[in-house]
Enzyme design. Structure first.
Site, PDB file in Angstrom:
ATOM      1  N   ARG A  57       0.844  -1.196   0.000  1.00  0.00           N
ATOM      2  CA  ARG A  57       0.000   0.000   0.000  1.00  0.00           C
ATOM      3  C   ARG A  57       0.880   1.248   0.000  1.00  0.00           C
ATOM      4  O   ARG A  57       2.024   1.210   0.425  1.00  0.00           O
ATOM      5  CB  ARG A  57      -0.897  -0.007   1.235  1.00  0.00           C
ATOM      6  CG  ARG A  57      -1.858  -1.206   1.208  1.00  0.00           C
ATOM      7  CD  ARG A  57      -2.948  -1.068   2.222  1.00  0.00           C
ATOM      8  NE  ARG A  57      -2.450  -0.949   3.582  1.00  0.00           N
ATOM      9  CZ  ARG A  57      -3.098  -0.299   4.539  1.00  0.00           C
ATOM     10  NH1 ARG A  57      -4.242   0.303   4.285  1.00  0.00           N
ATOM     11  NH2 ARG A  57      -2.600  -0.257   5.762  1.00  0.00           N
ATOM     12  N   LYS A  81       4.487 -11.055   9.388  1.00  0.00           N
ATOM     13  CA  LYS A  81       3.658 -11.042   8.185  1.00  0.00           C
ATOM     14  C   LYS A  81       4.055 -12.193   7.258  1.00  0.00           C
ATOM     15  O   LYS A  81       5.214 -12.353   6.906  1.00  0.00           O
ATOM     16  CB  LYS A  81       3.817  -9.695   7.470  1.00  0.00           C
ATOM     17  CG  LYS A  81       2.801  -9.603   6.383  1.00  0.00           C
ATOM     18  CD  LYS A  81       2.467  -8.274   5.772  1.00  0.00           C
ATOM     19  CE  LYS A  81       3.209  -7.038   6.087  1.00  0.00           C
ATOM     20  NZ  LYS A  81       2.684  -5.942   5.226  1.00  0.00           N
ATOM     21  N   ARG A  84      -1.238  -0.152  14.586  1.00  0.00           N
ATOM     22  CA  ARG A  84      -0.058  -0.614  15.322  1.00  0.00           C
ATOM     23  C   ARG A  84      -0.511  -1.031  16.712  1.00  0.00           C
ATOM     24  O   ARG A  84      -1.344  -0.354  17.315  1.00  0.00           O
ATOM     25  CB  ARG A  84       0.978   0.508  15.455  1.00  0.00           C
ATOM     26  CG  ARG A  84       1.551   1.006  14.112  1.00  0.00           C
ATOM     27  CD  ARG A  84       2.576   0.021  13.535  1.00  0.00           C
ATOM     28  NE  ARG A  84       2.999   0.404  12.191  1.00  0.00           N
ATOM     29  CZ  ARG A  84       2.446  -0.056  11.063  1.00  0.00           C
ATOM     30  NH1 ARG A  84       1.452  -0.929  11.102  1.00  0.00           N
ATOM     31  NH2 ARG A  84       2.881   0.342   9.888  1.00  0.00           N
TER      32      ARG A  84
HETATM   33  P1  ATP Z   1       0.081  -1.497   7.495  1.00  0.00           P
HETATM   34  O1  ATP Z   1       0.645  -1.997   8.788  1.00  0.00           O
HETATM   35  O2  ATP Z   1      -0.056  -0.056   7.429  1.00  0.00           O
HETATM   36  O3  ATP Z   1      -1.065  -2.305   7.005  1.00  0.00           O
HETATM   37  P2  ATP Z   1       2.191  -2.617   6.155  1.00  0.00           P
HETATM   38  O4  ATP Z   1       3.447  -2.217   6.824  1.00  0.00           O
HETATM   39  O5  ATP Z   1       1.621  -3.952   6.437  1.00  0.00           O
HETATM   40  O6  ATP Z   1       1.147  -1.569   6.451  1.00  0.00           O
HETATM   41  P3  ATP Z   1       1.798  -2.986   3.309  1.00  0.00           P
HETATM   42  O7  ATP Z   1       1.658  -1.912   2.335  1.00  0.00           O
HETATM   43  O8  ATP Z   1       0.625  -3.870   3.553  1.00  0.00           O
HETATM   44  O9  ATP Z   1       2.324  -2.319   4.614  1.00  0.00           O
HETATM   45  O10 ATP Z   1       3.057  -3.879   2.901  1.00  0.00           O
HETATM   46  C1  ATP Z   1       4.304  -3.294   2.640  1.00  0.00           C
HETATM   47  C2  ATP Z   1       5.241  -3.530   3.796  1.00  0.00           C
HETATM   48  O11 ATP Z   1       5.335  -4.905   4.097  1.00  0.00           O
HETATM   49  C3  ATP Z   1       6.657  -3.099   3.475  1.00  0.00           C
HETATM   50  O12 ATP Z   1       6.841  -1.751   3.824  1.00  0.00           O
HETATM   51  C4  ATP Z   1       7.534  -4.048   4.290  1.00  0.00           C
HETATM   52  O13 ATP Z   1       7.698  -3.569   5.598  1.00  0.00           O
HETATM   53  C5  ATP Z   1       6.696  -5.288   4.379  1.00  0.00           C
HETATM   54  N1  ATP Z   1       7.058  -6.304   3.359  1.00  0.00           N
HETATM   55  C6  ATP Z   1       7.595  -6.119   2.119  1.00  0.00           C
HETATM   56  N2  ATP Z   1       7.758  -7.281   1.480  1.00  0.00           N
HETATM   57  C7  ATP Z   1       7.296  -8.242   2.314  1.00  0.00           C
HETATM   58  C8  ATP Z   1       7.195  -9.650   2.219  1.00  0.00           C
HETATM   59  N3  ATP Z   1       7.568 -10.344   1.123  1.00  0.00           N
HETATM   60  N4  ATP Z   1       6.702 -10.300   3.308  1.00  0.00           N
HETATM   61  C9  ATP Z   1       6.307  -9.648   4.411  1.00  0.00           C
HETATM   62  N5  ATP Z   1       6.374  -8.320   4.550  1.00  0.00           N
HETATM   63  C10 ATP Z   1       6.856  -7.618   3.521  1.00  0.00           C
END
Ligand code: ATP
Length: 319
Positions: free
Chosen positions: A116, A181, A314
């Site tokens: 995003r 994640k 968060r």
């Molecule tokens: P939010 O917490 O705001 O939902 P997010 O940090 O989960 O946001 P997203 O846009 O959903 O953000 O995903 C991008 C983020 O996920 C990146 O900034 C990085 O920190 C993390 N990321 C990038 N690649 C991967 C991956 N392959 N697996 C897990 N996390 C990843």
């Protein structure tokens, strides 16, 4: 380079001469391509004098015929790319070119995989699933309500069915194991949602990835959680089947019919959180979601509802 990789993917030794003959190039050209394979795709190749070259570990590549065979109910065409900027971007370009939906875009790697708000999604070659399913939606905002949450639920359910039992959801659309994640979802829309539009259901799942320096938050993969490697073609086929079931329920009964199942799987239900919206921060306690998928928080004793793609949750330290 990828033709060479396809010759090597069985994990056996191949002589430089045989590879050169198959590719119609000299042995030194084979050697150069092998170096590119290592440098560009991060693969490691064993070189043994007298025996030839061998991939350090055998590879299974994405294969649309195999996916179709394993998921006969998913009658959408599957477009597989060795390398693409982003499967969502390619899906949007393909809609623009007039291809009839539904169709699915997959890639072995993404050079500009996206999350995003322009954030990057780490997408190494042949390790994970980068998946963009395009649907055509006609005359119904209702069909878009809570859709990204429904996709999250389908991804979570697919991982559970493949043995990743501790997986859960984080509003709005992350799939986590504990705090880590394992999958992310990015929906993108083109057209008029009140009339005819196309929606790209973008899904990234960490499958066999064990190492990366590209992610700046806690992450995991199916392999790290289970200790075994997964066949990505099987996963893609399975995800298609599960998505069909959830999308069918969503279309027939609407998001309210799925709301409580989503809440039951929300890892942060009841937790103290901060909701970040740009420079603003709202502290509250997670009550759940509403019938459209918006987040319900108790803020200073009062229930408030939040929605929109710019919001991030968060956990608060005291939660
Ligand atoms: P939010 O917490 O705001 O939902 P997010 O940090 O989960 O946001 P997203 O846009 O959903 O953000 O995903 C991008 C983020 O996920 C990146 O900034 C990085 O920190 C993390 N990321 C990038 N690649 C991967 C991956 N392959 N697996 C897990 N996390 C990843």
């Amino acid at each position: 380079m990828l033709t060479l990789l396809k010759l090597l993917k069985d994990g056996r030794f191949h002589s430089g001469q045989a590879l050169g003959a198959a590719l119609g190039v000299s042995r030194s050209a084979v050697w150069k391509q092998l170096q590119l394979l290592e440098a560009e795709l991060g693969l490691s190749v064993h070189k043994v004098r007298g025996r030839g070259y061998q991939l350090a570990s055998p590879l299974t590549l994405l294969d649309s015929a195999e996916i179709a065979e394993q998921a006969p109910s998913c009658d959408w065409p599957v477009l597989v790319f060795d390398s693409i900027d982003s499967t969502n971007a390619e899906a949007l370009r393909t809609i623009e070119r007039g291809k009839v939906a539904p169709f699915l875009v997959l890639a072995e790697r993404q050079t500009s995989g996206r999350g995003r708000r322009g954030r990057k999604w780490a997408s190494p070659f042949a390790e994970n699933v980068y998946y963009s399913l395009v649907l055509r939606i006609e005359g119904g905002m209702r069909q878009l309500e809570g859709l990204s949450l429904v996709v999250g639920l389908a991804v979570m359910q697919t991982l559970r069915e493949l043995g990743i039992s501790d997986v859960g959801l984080k509003w709005p659309n992350d799939v986590l194991v504990g705090q880590k994640k394992i999958a992310g979802i990015l929906l993108e829309l083109v057209g008029d949602p009140a009339d005819v539009c196309h929606v790209v259901l973008g899904v990234g799942i960490n499958v066999n990835m064990q190492l990366t320096s590209e992610i700046d938050q806690e992450w995991t993969s199916m392999r790290l959680e289970s200790g075994r490697a997964f066949d990505r073609n099987h996963l893609v086929a399975k995800l298609g089947g599960v998505l069909q079931v959830y999308l069918g329920r969503h279309q027939t009964d609407g998001f309210p019919a799925i709301q409580s199942e989503w809440e039951q799987n929300h890892l942060w239900q009841g937790r103290a959180v901060s909701l970040i919206a740009g420079v603003n921060q709202i502290d509250g306690e997670v009550l759940g979601i509403d019938s459209q998928g918006a987040l319900r928080l108790r803020v200073d004793g009062v229930e408030k509802v939040f929605s929109g793609g710019e919001l991030s949750l968060r956990l608060r330290d005291d939660s």
